[in-house]
Enzyme design. Structure first.
Site, PDB file in Angstrom:
ATOM      1  N   ARG A   1       0.844  -1.194   0.000  1.00 47.96           N
ATOM      2  CA  ARG A   1       0.000   0.000   0.000  1.00 47.96           C
ATOM      3  C   ARG A   1       0.878   1.242   0.000  1.00 47.96           C
ATOM      4  NH1 ARG A   1      -3.874  -0.065   5.060  1.00 47.96           N
ATOM      5  NH2 ARG A   1      -5.020  -1.683   3.951  1.00 47.96           N
TER       6      ARG A   1
ATOM      7  N   ARG B   1      -1.774   6.794   9.564  1.00 44.43           N
ATOM      8  CA  ARG B   1      -1.877   6.249   8.199  1.00 44.43           C
ATOM      9  C   ARG B   1      -1.971   7.380   7.174  1.00 44.43           C
ATOM     10  NH1 ARG B   1      -3.841   0.978   8.250  1.00 44.43           N
ATOM     11  NH2 ARG B   1      -3.180  -0.087  10.150  1.00 44.43           N
TER      12      ARG B   1
ATOM     13  N   LYS C   1      -3.666   1.455  15.048  1.00 42.32           N
ATOM     14  CA  LYS C   1      -3.627   2.396  13.920  1.00 42.32           C
ATOM     15  C   LYS C   1      -4.263   3.739  14.292  1.00 42.32           C
ATOM     16  CE  LYS C   1      -6.145  -0.575  11.481  1.00 42.32           C
ATOM     17  NZ  LYS C   1      -7.045  -1.226  10.508  1.00 42.32           N
TER      18      LYS C   1
ATOM     19  N   LYS D   1      -5.829   7.396  12.279  1.00 44.61           N
ATOM     20  CA  LYS D   1      -6.202   7.910  10.954  1.00 44.61           C
ATOM     21  C   LYS D   1      -6.633   9.370  11.022  1.00 44.61           C
ATOM     22  CE  LYS D   1      -7.438   3.392   9.269  1.00 44.61           C
ATOM     23  NZ  LYS D   1      -8.492   2.532   8.695  1.00 44.61           N
TER      24      LYS D   1
ATOM     25  N   CYS E   1     -15.337  -3.107   0.100  1.00 49.37           N
ATOM     26  CA  CYS E   1     -13.950  -3.365   0.477  1.00 49.37           C
ATOM     27  C   CYS E   1     -13.404  -4.521  -0.360  1.00 49.37           C
ATOM     28  CB  CYS E   1     -13.872  -3.701   1.961  1.00 49.37           C
ATOM     29  SG  CYS E   1     -14.533  -5.335   2.317  1.00 49.37           S
TER      30      CYS E   1
ATOM     31  N   CYS F   1      -8.090 -10.736   1.425  1.00 50.25           N
ATOM     32  CA  CYS F   1      -8.157 -10.281   2.816  1.00 50.25           C
ATOM     33  C   CYS F   1      -8.305 -11.460   3.764  1.00 50.25           C
ATOM     34  CB  CYS F   1      -9.325  -9.311   3.006  1.00 50.25           C
ATOM     35  SG  CYS F   1      -9.451  -8.829   4.736  1.00 50.25           S
TER      36      CYS F   1
ATOM     37  N   CYS G   1     -16.584  -8.102   6.338  1.00 53.56           N
ATOM     38  CA  CYS G   1     -16.537  -8.393   7.774  1.00 53.56           C
ATOM     39  C   CYS G   1     -16.811  -7.086   8.520  1.00 53.56           C
ATOM     40  CB  CYS G   1     -15.170  -8.992   8.156  1.00 53.56           C
ATOM     41  SG  CYS G   1     -13.889  -7.773   8.489  1.00 53.56           S
TER      42      CYS G   1
ATOM     43  N   CYS H   1     -13.960  -1.470   6.466  1.00 54.24           N
ATOM     44  CA  CYS H   1     -13.015  -0.801   5.574  1.00 54.24           C
ATOM     45  C   CYS H   1     -13.678   0.076   4.511  1.00 54.24           C
ATOM     46  CB  CYS H   1     -12.093  -1.825   4.924  1.00 54.24           C
ATOM     47  SG  CYS H   1     -11.094  -2.723   6.125  1.00 54.24           S
TER      48      CYS H   1
HETATM   49 FE1  SRM Z   1      -9.069  -1.755   6.377  1.00 51.09          FE
HETATM   50  C1  SRM Z   1      -7.758  -4.382   8.024  1.00 51.09           C
HETATM   51  C2  SRM Z   1      -8.272  -3.201   3.537  1.00 51.09           C
HETATM   52  C3  SRM Z   1      -9.666   1.162   4.886  1.00 51.09           C
HETATM   53  C4  SRM Z   1     -10.741  -0.644   9.217  1.00 51.09           C
HETATM   54  N1  SRM Z   1      -8.116  -3.477   5.952  1.00 51.09           N
HETATM   55  C5  SRM Z   1      -7.624  -4.410   6.815  1.00 51.09           C
HETATM   56  C6  SRM Z   1      -6.796  -5.453   6.048  1.00 51.09           C
HETATM   57  C7  SRM Z   1      -5.371  -4.995   6.028  1.00 51.09           C
HETATM   58  C8  SRM Z   1      -6.951  -6.898   6.542  1.00 51.09           C
HETATM   59  C9  SRM Z   1      -5.983  -7.405   7.566  1.00 51.09           C
HETATM   60  O1  SRM Z   1      -5.761  -6.767   8.602  1.00 51.09           O
HETATM   61  O2  SRM Z   1      -5.462  -8.506   7.349  1.00 51.09           O
HETATM   62  C10 SRM Z   1      -7.445  -5.343   4.646  1.00 51.09           C
HETATM   63  C11 SRM Z   1      -6.571  -5.755   3.455  1.00 51.09           C
HETATM   64  C12 SRM Z   1      -7.432  -6.332   2.355  1.00 51.09           C
HETATM   65  C13 SRM Z   1      -6.712  -6.543   1.084  1.00 51.09           C
HETATM   66  O3  SRM Z   1      -6.568  -7.701   0.668  1.00 51.09           O
HETATM   67  O4  SRM Z   1      -6.318  -5.570   0.455  1.00 51.09           O
HETATM   68  C14 SRM Z   1      -7.965  -3.916   4.681  1.00 51.09           C
HETATM   69  N2  SRM Z   1      -8.877  -1.119   4.586  1.00 51.09           N
HETATM   70  C15 SRM Z   1      -8.636  -1.891   3.498  1.00 51.09           C
HETATM   71  C16 SRM Z   1      -8.847  -1.125   2.216  1.00 51.09           C
HETATM   72  C17 SRM Z   1      -7.916  -1.554   1.086  1.00 51.09           C
HETATM   73  C18 SRM Z   1     -10.321  -1.275   1.815  1.00 51.09           C
HETATM   74  C19 SRM Z   1     -10.678  -0.789   0.443  1.00 51.09           C
HETATM   75  O5  SRM Z   1     -11.398  -1.544  -0.199  1.00 51.09           O
HETATM   76  O6  SRM Z   1     -10.298   0.301   0.028  1.00 51.09           O
HETATM   77  C20 SRM Z   1      -8.637   0.305   2.738  1.00 51.09           C
HETATM   78  C21 SRM Z   1      -7.196   0.725   2.701  1.00 51.09           C
HETATM   79  C22 SRM Z   1      -7.045   2.140   3.176  1.00 51.09           C
HETATM   80  C23 SRM Z   1      -5.657   2.701   3.031  1.00 51.09           C
HETATM   81  O7  SRM Z   1      -5.256   3.003   1.904  1.00 51.09           O
HETATM   82  O8  SRM Z   1      -5.004   2.910   4.050  1.00 51.09           O
HETATM   83  C24 SRM Z   1      -9.081   0.144   4.182  1.00 51.09           C
HETATM   84  N3  SRM Z   1      -9.958  -0.017   6.986  1.00 51.09           N
HETATM   85  C25 SRM Z   1     -10.211   1.034   6.142  1.00 51.09           C
HETATM   86  C26 SRM Z   1     -11.153   1.931   6.741  1.00 51.09           C
HETATM   87  C27 SRM Z   1     -11.730   3.182   6.099  1.00 51.09           C
HETATM   88  C28 SRM Z   1     -10.981   4.438   6.475  1.00 51.09           C
HETATM   89  O9  SRM Z   1      -9.865   4.355   6.995  1.00 51.09           O
HETATM   90  O10 SRM Z   1     -11.529   5.509   6.250  1.00 51.09           O
HETATM   91  C29 SRM Z   1     -11.471   1.400   7.979  1.00 51.09           C
HETATM   92  C30 SRM Z   1     -12.515   1.971   8.970  1.00 51.09           C
HETATM   93  C31 SRM Z   1     -12.034   3.164   9.711  1.00 51.09           C
HETATM   94  C32 SRM Z   1     -11.318   2.760  10.959  1.00 51.09           C
HETATM   95  O11 SRM Z   1     -10.145   2.462  10.891  1.00 51.09           O
HETATM   96  O12 SRM Z   1     -11.973   2.697  12.012  1.00 51.09           O
HETATM   97  C33 SRM Z   1     -10.707   0.182   8.122  1.00 51.09           C
HETATM   98  N4  SRM Z   1      -9.192  -2.368   8.374  1.00 51.09           N
HETATM   99  C34 SRM Z   1      -9.988  -1.813   9.334  1.00 51.09           C
HETATM  100  C35 SRM Z   1      -9.930  -2.629  10.517  1.00 51.09           C
HETATM  101  C36 SRM Z   1     -10.670  -2.358  11.855  1.00 51.09           C
HETATM  102  C37 SRM Z   1      -9.827  -1.569  12.786  1.00 51.09           C
HETATM  103  C38 SRM Z   1     -10.478  -1.417  14.132  1.00 51.09           C
HETATM  104  O13 SRM Z   1     -10.451  -0.335  14.686  1.00 51.09           O
HETATM  105  O14 SRM Z   1     -11.017  -2.400  14.660  1.00 51.09           O
HETATM  106  C39 SRM Z   1      -9.096  -3.725  10.207  1.00 51.09           C
HETATM  107  C40 SRM Z   1      -8.731  -4.899  11.121  1.00 51.09           C
HETATM  108  C41 SRM Z   1      -7.536  -4.641  11.944  1.00 51.09           C
HETATM  109  O15 SRM Z   1      -6.919  -3.581  11.906  1.00 51.09           O
HETATM  110  O16 SRM Z   1      -7.202  -5.571  12.705  1.00 51.09           O
HETATM  111  C42 SRM Z   1      -8.653  -3.538   8.859  1.00 51.09           C
HETATM  112 FE1  SF4 Z   2     -11.134  -7.335   4.901  1.00 50.93          FE
HETATM  113 FE2  SF4 Z   2     -13.095  -6.871   6.588  1.00 50.93          FE
HETATM  114 FE3  SF4 Z   2     -11.607  -4.851   5.687  1.00 50.93          FE
HETATM  115 FE4  SF4 Z   2     -13.288  -6.023   4.091  1.00 50.93          FE
HETATM  116  S1  SF4 Z   2     -13.859  -4.912   5.939  1.00 50.93           S
HETATM  117  S2  SF4 Z   2     -11.130  -5.532   3.601  1.00 50.93           S
HETATM  118  S3  SF4 Z   2     -13.230  -8.118   4.738  1.00 50.93           S
HETATM  119  S4  SF4 Z   2     -10.893  -6.484   6.971  1.00 50.93           S
END
Ligand code: SRM
Ligand code: SF4
Length: 562
Positions: free
Chosen positions: A76, A145, A207, A209, A428, A434, A473, A477
């Site tokens: 990323r 981030r 993390k 943000k 997502c 993922c 899930c 995201c």
């Molecule tokens: Fe996310 C984890 C993809 C934006 C909340 N996110 C993941 C992981 C890395 C899975 C993992 O931990 O193994 C995913 C990788 C999937 C893949 O195969 O690419 C993933 N997140 C994404 C992306 C690519 C979704 C998308 O379709 O665009 C976004 C990448 C953003 C970036 O460029 O940095 C992405 N993730 C977000 C957002 C939206 C935002 O930031 O505005 C959120 C919700 C906001 C927040 O953080 O509260 C988000 N991602 C999470 C979480 C839950 C964190 C938590 O507080 O519980 C996880 C799980 C974790 O961190 O353990 C996670």
């Molecule tokens: Fe993976 Fe869940 Fe984030 Fe979708 S919402 S990319 S399934 S961690």
């Protein structure tokens, strides 16, 4: 009875022992026996912008063949405000084809993701990203981030100023360790003297943000962020920012101690106070976030449990000055504005719609090739939006025709023909990459939208500007808890249905039905679409309607956790 302190989470020990994010990453990368990394290094590599993954479509087959999982890496970029040059686009495009799975993914945080990179290709890929004047440092991990920023500088010069603040924020909050440069770029090892003045040796509990929003557009979903700066503009000048803290989406099914939360606006600051405020908010998270439980470690839980007055007092104590009262602001929408718009300087900007931000060559829709051709002739820049779309920005009036021709030739013109629900929808990544996905999202979105479009059309609602977001899930995201219709994956083919977000990113939706399949989702929506078609007020969104009509509780009646 003595009170035993809770043990630190495993990742805290890995960080402590990592020598500022080095661990044994260099050795893991050289290990020819496996396509993966040593277990602690799978945590550390995130801070460098990468995740170890395996192809979940192949997992069972490989297990039966007694092979190790089909390991590959997601990478990323850090790209503040999602702005990149045509040369940078071309660099990412080449890497997608040479080292990844021939696709680029535009994320919900305005960054690029590459998927499917094998271990041996990680170093050359990261090196070339750096040669192109981008990096992947802190794109993941327990640090600040990628900083979001309203991407479309159409309305006034103030947008450029605001974007510069997003860049400065990103730079200011970057980790200072040299580990990234040593491991990936072959820079010399530093002998001692290294320090992390903001983060300290164990970085953040989780993390962090940040986003900069420019009202009336809330396309960065500022209230979903740990830290938000809402630009206050008077005339044509940026006078300062309202500061918001404590937003976040992630939750865990069945764990009431975890929940999505909207950020609180805590006050107003002048522009020159921005970096100090950001640094102190990060440090409050560093010092008060829960390091014993990663599911409860985000800043939002500090806000929720200690309260906004406590937080503001702590912040002001650290800053040595008081925040001013928040200034009035109004958001109209959290979506993108599609098609051509003219900027203040006579330049033009074209916002394209991309399904879930995936840029690929598919039969009849050669988006990767089309955007490569556009990048070769484009003299402005590209802006990745937080809604997984793309702005071709800064086009001269003379160049519009050439861009349009390529947009049409490569079927990049769905922004003209797609229904509003399709254009606005987010999904997502989910399966197959993922590791946390419980259900499909990106791969399911086109088919689900098709069925939803049929039902909307049946009620004469084909032009409804409805906001749909799907995630595989509950981690959130694609920010599904802010959608008017949110589907949150529970199991293969099954989702929780959430309703009642407001299309301005200012109201969380509510769980409406749990663990249901597609037929049940559409059946649950059917009477609501019917009621919306019949009873909606002029200009009323679907989310507002379901709240007004009492299908989901109004925010004042909402109790947390949901
Ligand atoms: Fe996310 C984890 C993809 C934006 C909340 N996110 C993941 C992981 C890395 C899975 C993992 O931990 O193994 C995913 C990788 C999937 C893949 O195969 O690419 C993933 N997140 C994404 C992306 C690519 C979704 C998308 O379709 O665009 C976004 C990448 C953003 C970036 O460029 O940095 C992405 N993730 C977000 C957002 C939206 C935002 O930031 O505005 C959120 C919700 C906001 C927040 O953080 O509260 C988000 N991602 C999470 C979480 C839950 C964190 C938590 O507080 O519980 C996880 C799980 C974790 O961190 O353990 C996670
Ligand atoms: Fe993976 Fe869940 Fe984030 Fe979708 S919402 S990319 S399934 S961690």
């Amino acid at each position: 009875m003595s009170h035993q302190p809770k043990p630190l989470s495993e990742v805290e020990h890995i960080k402590t022992q990592s020598r500022l994010l080095r661990g044994s990453l260099a050795e893991s990368l050289e290990d020819p026996v496996t396509g993966g990394l040593a277990t602690p290094d799978t945590s550390l590599i995130k801070f460098h912008g990468s995740y170890q993954q395996d192809d979940r479509d192949l997992r069972e087959e490989r297990r039966q063949q007694k092979l190790e999982p089909d390991y590959s890496f997601m990478l990323r970029t850090r790209l503040p405000g999602g702005v990149c040059t045509p040369a940078q686009w071309l660099a990412m495009d080449a890497l997608a084809r040479e080292h990844a799975n021939h696709t680029l993914r535009i994320t919900t945080r305005q960054a690029f993701q590459l998927h499917g990179i094998i271990k041996d290709d990680l170093r050359p890929t990261i090196a070339r990203i750096n040669e192109a004047m981008m990096d992947t440092l802190a794109a993941c991990g327990d640090v600040n981030r990628n900083v979001l920023c309203n991407p479309n500088p159409v309305d006034s010069r103030v947008h450029e100023t605001v974007y510069q603040w997003a860049v400065r924020l990103s730079e200011h909050l970057l980790p200072k360790t040299r580990a990234y440069y040593e491991i990936w770029l072959g820079k010399e090892k530093v002998a001692g003297g290294e320090d992390e003045p903001i983060y300290g040796p164990t970085y953040l509990p989780r993390k962090f943000k940040a986003a900069v929003a420019v009202p009336p557009l809330n396309d960065v979903d500022v209230f979903a962020q740990d830290l938000g700066f809402i630009a206050i503009i008077e005339g044509d000048a940026l006078v300062g920012f309202n500061v918001s803290v404590g937003g976040g989406m992630g939750a865990t099914h069945g764990d009431a101690a975890t929940y999505p939360r909207l950020a609180d606006v805590v006050g107003f600051i002048s522009p020159e106070q921005t970096l100090a405020v950001a640094e102190e908010v990060v440090k409050i998270h560093r010092d008060f976030g829960d390091r014993t439980n990663r599911k409860h470690a985000r800043l939002k839980y500090v806000l929720e449990e200690r309260g906004v007055p406590w937080f503001t007092a702590e912040l002001e104590k650290r800053l040595g000055f008081a925040l001013q009262p928040a200034r009035p602001f109004a958001f109209e929408h959290n979506g993108d504005r599609f098609g051509w718009t003219e900027g203040h300087d006579g330049q033009w900007h074209l916002t394209l719609h991309l399904d879930s931000g995936r840029v690929a060559d598919r039969p009849g829709a050669t988006h990767l090739t089309g955007l490569r051709e556009i990048a070769r002739i484009h003299t402005g820049d590209f802006r990745l939006t937080a809604n997984q779309n793309l702005v071709i920005a800064g086009v001269t009036p003379e160049a519009r025709e050439a861009i349009d021709a390529r947009v049409t030739a490569h079927a990049l013109d769905s922004f003209r023909s797609a229904s509003p629900v399709r254009r606005n929808a987010l999904a997502c990544v989910a399966l197959p990459t993922c590791g946390l996905a419980m259900a499909e999202a990106e791969r399911y979105l086109p088919a689900f939208v098709g069925r939803m479009e049929d039902r909307l059309r049946a009620h004469g609602l084909q032009d409804a500007n409805l906001l749909l977001r799907i995630t595989g899930c509950p981690n959130g995201c694609a920010r599904p808890y802010l959608a008017e219709v949110g589907l949150v994956g529970k199991a293969p083919g099954r989702y929780n249905l959430h309703l009642g977000g407001d299309a301005r990113g200012q109201r969380l939706n509510r769980l409406y039905r749990e663990n249901i399949d597609e037929d049940a989702i559409l059946a649950a929506l059917e009477p609501l679409f019917e009621g919306y078609a019949r009873e909606r007020q002029p200009g009323e969104g679907f989310g507002d309607f379901v709240v007004r009509a009492g299908h989901v509780p109004s925010p004042s009646a909402q109790a947390r956790p949901s």
